[in-house]
Design an enzyme around this catalytic site. Structure first.
Site, PDB file in Angstrom:
ATOM      1  CB  ALA A 174      33.245  33.347   5.247  1.00 21.01           C
ATOM      2  CG  ASP A 175      34.654  38.383   6.115  1.00 21.43           C
ATOM      3  OD1 ASP A 175      34.149  37.796   7.081  1.00 21.43           O
ATOM      4  OD2 ASP A 175      35.824  38.769   6.100  1.00 21.43           O
ATOM      5  CB  THR A 176      31.423  38.286   0.147  1.00 24.26           C
ATOM      6  OG1 THR A 176      32.704  38.897   0.005  1.00 24.26           O
ATOM      7  CG2 THR A 176      30.490  38.815  -0.931  1.00 24.26           C
TER       8      THR A 176
END
Length: 405
Positions: A174-176
């Site tokens: 999700a962060d990427t």
């Protein structure tokens, strides 16, 4: 493995763009990581005691994530709870192009650094505000790491094997995704600010919004059909054949028959060309209904052959096939080596370290490796001198703990 040397004199297409990175952990670091690779002067504005939280995430005692995500950046360690720390940041804002932060919504205002203040000083500043849930809505104040978003968004619910529990990705997916999306948004906003008469603006970047976007068709398909997405392991709900198939020597291959032509080739490659004329397998809808039978026939074929034999066979038939590589296999792959997808750079702690090369390649203005990830406060004195602050003033702030050098 290609060996890359850091060069302070290297320049990129974003040379002259100043970025103030107040973020912690992954999303903000990824946005500024990509900008720094292409020449932006990224100043990591860090806490004076521990710095960016990414520094504490270690593999075997090494801060690998920090070393990769913060290459090409400079570190200014300064206390934003102190008036002199805020004064320094506001002076930096005057000539900055982008500011990135991921405090809980409203916390930036508590420092006296809200967008209204920032834009009075610099009307063209692009302010990237990262949060788990977004700046609006009833959840805006909730804590929101990527893990929670991967679960909440519906992604984990459809991940995993059939009949098994939901599955979280084992990396910061999700962060990427949010970091890559945010990088695009930042450049769009910068382009607008640079136009004649253009102004800066605030980007409300939500990890949830970008992760829900990954679901693509699922919400629409659910409303239209009334069917919740099932956990299918490596299968697809809309294309068959599509799966991972075991080999005789304990490996797996990936096959994708997402077009009618490719499905026909796969059937021919396993010696069952007649299946394409069978009503049970003659088109994609039929194959989806009888996916168990299709997978069993392909698996029976692949299990008779080693990984190398399967790859050679299916490639001869011009089938879309690939190995399921682990990291060791990836690093040994000749394509990865020749293309320089992973490179080796000097590292003062380990001697040398591997890291992904910039994933996009510009023909005229490629990404650069200018400096390794900084030590905490490594550039504090240089940055404050650039503001015209005297050594006596800086030394006084160092003595009181407002600045870390």
């Amino acid at each position: 493995m290609q060996k890359i040397k850091f060069s302070e004199n290297a320049r990129g297409p974003l040379d002259g763009v100043r970025v103030l990175d107040l973020s912690r952990l992954y999303v903000g670091n990824l946005i500024t990581h990509h900008l720094a690779d292409f020449g932006a002067d990224v100043l990591k504005i860090e806490q004076t005691d521990v710095g960016d939280s990414t520094r504490a995430l270690r593999d075997g005692g090494y801060a690998v994530s920090w070393k990769i995500s913060s290459r090409n950046k400079r570190s200014l360690a300064i206390d934003l709870k102190h008036k002199d720390g805020v004064a320094a940041l506001l002076e930096l804002v005057r000539d900055a192009d982008i500011l990135v932060e991921n405090f809980r919504p409203g916390d930036l205002e508590k420092f006296g650094l809200g967008p209204d203040v920032l834009h009075r000083i610099n009307p063209k500043l692009v302010v990237v505000r990262i949060s788990g849930w977004g700046a609006t809505g009833p959840y805006r104040q909730k804590l929101g790491f990527g893990t929670l978003i991967e679960a909440f968004s519906g992604f984990a619910a459809k991940s995993g094997v059939a009949g098994g529990p939901p599955l979280l990705p084992s990396l910061g997916l999700a962060d990427t995704i949010c970091g890559l999306t945010g990088g695009i948004a930042t450049m769009v906003a910068l382009r607008e600010a640079e136009r004649e008469g253009g102004r800066g603006q605030v980007i409300d970047l939500s990890i949830l919004d970008t992760m829900v976007a990954v679901l693509g068709k699922d919400p629409a398909a659910y409303v239209l059909t009334g069917q919740l997405p099932e956990r299918l392991g490596s299968r697809s709900t809309i294309a068959v054949p599509r799966n991972l198939y075991p080999t005789r020597d304990g490996h797996f291959i990936a096959l994708a028959g997402s077009t009618q032509t490719m499905a026909k080739k796969i059937f021919a490659a396993i010696g069952r060309a007649e299946l394409i004329d069978n009503p049970r397998y003659s088109d994609n809808d039929a194959r989806v209904r009888h996916v168990d039978e299709v997978d069993q026939m392909i698996e029976a074929f692949t299990l008779e052959r080693t990984l190398a034999e399967n790859l050679a066979h299916f490639e001869e038939w011009q089938v879309t096939v690939g190995p399921v590589n682990d990291v060791a296999m990836l690093l040994a792959d000749p394509h990865i080596i020749e293309r320089g997808v992973i490179v080796e750079v000097d590292d003062e702690e380990t001697g040398a370290i591997l890291m992904p090369a910039p994933p996009v390649r510009l023909s005229e203005t490629p990404a650069t490796f200018r400096r390794p990830a900084p030590r905490l406060g490594e550039h504090s004195r240089d940055v404050l001198r650039e503001l015209g602050w005297s050594d006596d003033r800086i030394d006084g702030l160092v003595a009181t703990g407002v600045v870390n050098v």
